[in-house]
Structures are given as structure tokens and as C-alpha cells.
Scaffold this motif. Structure first.
Motif, mmCIF file in Angstrom:
data_model
loop_
_atom_site.group_PDB
_atom_site.id
_atom_site.type_symbol
_atom_site.label_atom_id
_atom_site.label_comp_id
_atom_site.label_asym_id
_atom_site.label_seq_id
_atom_site.Cartn_x
_atom_site.Cartn_y
_atom_site.Cartn_z
ATOM 1 N N SER A 177 0.837 -1.200 0.000
ATOM 2 C CA SER A 177 0.000 0.000 0.000
ATOM 3 C C SER A 177 0.870 1.248 0.000
ATOM 4 O O SER A 177 1.886 1.314 0.700
ATOM 5 C CB SER A 177 -0.909 0.027 1.238
ATOM 6 N N PRO A 179 1.744 5.025 1.066
ATOM 7 C CA PRO A 179 1.402 5.859 2.229
ATOM 8 C C PRO A 179 0.349 6.898 1.882
ATOM 9 O O PRO A 179 0.366 7.480 0.788
ATOM 10 C CB PRO A 179 2.741 6.518 2.582
ATOM 11 N N GLU A 181 -0.160 9.943 2.772
ATOM 12 C CA GLU A 181 0.258 11.311 2.474
ATOM 13 C C GLU A 181 0.694 11.456 1.020
ATOM 14 O O GLU A 181 0.470 12.505 0.389
ATOM 15 C CB GLU A 181 1.370 11.783 3.415
ATOM 16 N N HIS A 209 -3.783 -0.464 3.445
ATOM 17 C CA HIS A 209 -3.437 -0.208 4.840
ATOM 18 C C HIS A 209 -2.447 0.943 4.994
ATOM 19 O O HIS A 209 -1.756 1.050 6.009
ATOM 20 C CB HIS A 209 -2.859 -1.482 5.486
ATOM 21 N N HIS A 211 -3.245 3.987 5.426
ATOM 22 C CA HIS A 211 -3.861 4.968 6.321
ATOM 23 C C HIS A 211 -4.310 4.227 7.574
ATOM 24 O O HIS A 211 -4.748 3.073 7.492
ATOM 25 C CB HIS A 211 -5.051 5.633 5.624
ATOM 26 N N ASP A 212 -4.239 4.873 8.725
ATOM 27 C CA ASP A 212 -4.633 4.216 9.976
ATOM 28 C C ASP A 212 -6.064 3.711 9.923
ATOM 29 O O ASP A 212 -6.397 2.706 10.568
ATOM 30 C CB ASP A 212 -4.473 5.185 11.159
ATOM 31 N N GLY A 213 -6.907 4.378 9.157
ATOM 32 C CA GLY A 213 -8.303 3.974 9.029
ATOM 33 C C GLY A 213 -8.576 3.107 7.828
ATOM 34 O O GLY A 213 -9.741 2.940 7.442
ATOM 35 N N GLY A 214 -7.520 2.534 7.222
ATOM 36 C CA GLY A 214 -7.715 1.687 6.055
ATOM 37 C C GLY A 214 -8.233 2.476 4.864
ATOM 38 O O GLY A 214 -8.048 3.697 4.773
ATOM 39 N N GLY A 217 -10.632 5.274 5.775
ATOM 40 C CA GLY A 217 -9.946 6.455 6.270
ATOM 41 C C GLY A 217 -9.362 7.286 5.146
ATOM 42 O O GLY A 217 -9.418 8.529 5.178
#
Length: 435
Positions: A177, A179, A181, A209, A211-214, A217
């Protein structure tokens, strides 16, 4: 730009290959190449290949054979093969087609300029590694040219599912995945250049994955970009459709009410043999939850008929699942062997039976597609206009549900998002009027 070299790229297969071809063109733009629509005019021909379809490699070899006359007439013409067939075939491509100068896999195309330099020095170049570095970090910055209103954006690559019929884990590698940002930065750049709708891409995009919220998120983070009006994603696996992503379909206004969620078969026995790790009942319950979150959700799917050992009873289970779901669109195929995959070693269904089942399955899917499309007549939908239509004064775009819509709309320009009342359903599109 009169001295610029010309690059012709032919793209096969999925939306991710379309995205990859754009990035390869940008990488070669940094080497002084500009795009051309004609291989006869090109200084470099690049085939970005797909290994999903039947006899994919043979089609590539056939296409390469068409360029022999061009290569004979202009020995300096560079010919390359990229993508999943390149990954699967590697050196064999050069052995069978000596006119090929370079072969590069889908995880290594950021190295294209270096590979080209090796061919310019008189050699041939092959790179089908799975490099540790992130190719996206090494790609040149995207040019600031104006874009159309829609764009693809790759956020995830590879797959860890190892379905028995599929070559993706072997040609694209393990799940990776990007990142969040970096995805958001690329999205903002696209929006600054006129993009209003972004489709997030991945071989198994809802396993994202970065992002912390998948993926949910990431979608909500993208929704905060003001001028980004629509978000879509493809392709998903049922086992990775988590609660947050289901809820996002009901709570994120910019996430469009269209979901491509392949099931492949309605038979639990065949699903197990496919190594899909979900049952028909689990899939149907997932659809129920999705439609509870977003009642007007239009479903799309993938189906394989004639998978090894499939019986008529198994096929009837697939038809029953399709009847239960009601698809707005779908992709359907006869099973064909992929060398190196487990299913290729099993007892095969006769071609005549595959043909018969595919015709029956497609007839059912076509009926559902037409019924859902006809039901749009009289409804108001959002339409993002993309281009002029074929008739004078006509504009064409896509509805919230991904239907093609044609409207007589003087003064409307590409990128406009307008409310439209559907007045007619055609064979493959809708006709509407501005509200």
C-alpha cells in the motif's frame, strides 16, 4: 519540440495498466519523448500487457510480429514490452521476438530511462525484479498540464489471496500500500489540474493499509479536498470489506453508489476450489449490509464459468446468486488455464459446456442490466460531463451509478457536475435533460 522523439504505448487490460501507462509516458517525457497515436511515427513502441485474458501472451507475440517491418526499415526504433506478460515471460519474449529491445515488469517501470540507456548503448535490457524501493518515489513529478475531469490513482498493488485461477500474486507480487500522504499529494495535484473524480485502484484495493483507518480512512481524507467531487474504488475482495468501508458507503457523500465486488461463483464447492475463502451466503449477507448502508447501491461483479470440475448444479448456484443480488453491470468469462496456477492442473470442463454456460449467464446479466437501466428513467441523477457527444450540442458524462449519459446541453463544458433527469434508456447508455 520538433526534435522530440515520439513514444507509442499500447495498453492492455485493467485500469491499473492505464494508470501505469500514464506514468511510463511521464517517465519517458523526462527523456525527451512525446506521445504519438501511430506506431509508424514512433521512435519507441511500448506494449503494456495484461496476463488475465485468455492467450494473453500469444496476443502480445502476434502484436509484436506486426512491427517487424517497422523495425526492419528503422533499426533504431526501440520496442519494449512492459506489464504482467513481461513479468511472466521475461527472457522468453526476447528469445521468441528478437526485435524486442527491452522487457520490464510492472514493479520496475520507474527504471525505464536506465533500461533505454542500455539499449541505446547497443545492448538489450531486462528487468523483472520486485525491487525493495517504492517505484512511486522514483517516478518523475507529474507534468502540470490540464487533465480531463476523471483520473485513476493507484493506491495498492499486488495480492496475497492466491486464488487458484489467478496470476496476479506472481506478476504483481505481494500486497503493498502507498502511504496516505503520498496518495493525498498526488490527488491534490490532479485536482489542481482539473480532475473532479478519482478512482482509487488496486488489485485488492480494500486491503489498503497505508492509512490508519484503512481504505475508508483514505476516502474520508480525500473527501476533504474541496474541488474533488467524486470518489470511486476498484477492485475489491469480499473478505476485506470491513465495517468502516461499509459504513462509508452510507456516510461519505463523495463516495459514489457503485461497487465492483467480484464473487466469481455462486457455488460453495467451486469457491472453495478457487481458494476464495468466502461462501455464497457470506457474500449475500455482505451485499445486504452494503445496501442497508446505501439502499441505491449499484453492484458490479466478476464471474468465471466452466472452472475446473464445475457441474451444472454448481452453475445453477451461480445463476441463483445473480438473481438474488441483481447486478447493474458485470464482467464474465470462460475459465482459461494460466500456466503455474493450481487450477491449470485440474480436470477441465469441455469448451462446448463453457460456451453454453457463458451464454446463459450473460443473458441473465444483460436482462438485469437493462432492467436497472430502464428503472433510471424519470429519476434525477448527478452527471459529471467529460466530453462532447456525437450529436451537435450534445455532452456526455457518467452518472453517480457509472451509467453513460448523453444530454443536449449548450454551455456545459467538461468538468461540470450537473443534475440531470433521465428521459430515455438506450442499449448501452441513458439520455437525459438538465434540471
Amino acid at each position: 519540440m520538433s526534435d522530440a522523439k515520439k513514444l507509442f504505448i499500447k495498453t492492455y487490460g485493467c485500469q491499473m495498466n492505464v494508470y501505469d501507462s500514464e506514468r511510463m509516458a511521464e517517465a519517458m517525457g523526462g527523456q525527451g519523448y512525446v506521445a504519438t497515436d501511430s506506431p509508424a511515427d514512433a521512435d519507441m513502441i511500448l506494449l503494456n500487457t495484461c496476463h488475465i485474458r485468455e492467450k494473453a501472451a500469444e496476443k502480445v507475440y502476434s502484436e509484436l510480429g506486426r512491427y517487424k517491418g517497422l523495425k526492419d526499415a528503422r533499426p533504431d526504433l526501440k520496442i519494449g514490452v512492459a506489464g504482467c506478460v513481461a513479468q511472466a515471460e521475461g527472457q522468453e519474449i526476447m528469445r521468441r521476438q528478437p526485435l524486442v529491445d527491452l522487457v520490464v515488469g510492472p514493479q520496475s517501470y520507474h527504471r525505464l530511462p536506465d533500461l533505454l540507456a542500455r539499449t541505446n548503448a547497443g545492448g538489450k535490457a531486462l528487468d523483472t525484479d520486485f525491487p525493495e524501493e517504492d517505484k512511486f518515489d522514483h517516478l518523475s513529478a507529474r507534468p502540470k498540464a490540464k487533465r480531463g475531469p476523471t483520473a485513476f490513482l493507484t493506491v495498492q498493488e499486488g495480492c496475497d489471496k492466491f486464488c487458484a485461477f489467478c496470476v496476479v500474486p506472481y506478476t504483481r507480487g505481494a500486497e503493498v500500500s502507498r502511504p496516505a500522504e503520498r496518495v493525498l499529494a498526488e490527488a491534490r495535484d490532479l485536482v489542481e489540474r482539473g480532475v473532479r473524480e478519482i478512482t482509487l485502484l488496486g488489485q485488492n484495493v480494500n486491503a489498503y493499509h497505508g492509512h490508519d483507518g484503512g481504505l475508508a480512512g483514505l476516502i474520508f481524507a480525500l473527501a476533504e479536498i474541496d474541488e474533488l467531487k467524486r470518489i470511486r474504488f476498484t477492485t475489491s475482495h469480499p473478505n476485506d470489506m470491513d465495517d468502516a468501508l461499509i459504513d462509508a458507503h452510507g456516510s461519505c457523500d463523495k463516495l459514489m453508489p457503485y461497487l465492483h465486488l467480484p464473487v466469481q461463483s455462486g457455488s460453495d464447492r467451486i469457491l472453495k476450489r478457487m481458494n476464495r475463502a468466502h461462501s455464497a451466503e457470506k457474500y449475500l449477507k455482505l451485499i445486504e449490509r452494503l445496501r442497508a448502508a446505501r439502499p441505491d447501491l449499484h453492484m458490479s461483479g466478476d464471474f468465471i464459468v466452466g472452472f475446473p470440475e464445475e457441474t451444472e448444479a454448481d452453475f445453477q448456484d451461480t445463476l441463483a446468486l445473480i438473481e438474488a443480488v441483481g447486478y447493474g453491470s458485470a464482467y464474465s468469462f470462460k475459465y482459461s488455464e494460466r500456466p503455474g496456477t493450481p487450477a491449470a492442473e485440474r480436470a477441465q470442463v469441455p469448451e462446448a459446456e463453457k460456451d453454453d454456460r457463458l451464454q446463459r449467464l450473460q443473458a441473465l446479466l444483460l436482462r438485469q442490466q437493462r432492467d436497472l437501466q430502464d428503472a433510471m428513467v424519470g429519476r434525477e441523477v448527478g452527471v459529471l460531463f467529460e466530453k462532447a457527444g456525437r450529436m451537435p450540442g450534445q455532452m456526455s458524462g457518467k452518472s453517480d451509478y457509472l451509467h453513460a449519459v448523453h444530454v443536449a446541453a449548450e454551455g456545459v463544458i467538461p468538468g461540470d457536475l450537473r443534475r440531470v433527469r433521465i428521459v430515455e434508456s438506450g442499449p448501452n447508455s441513458l439520455r437525459g435533460e438538465l434540471v
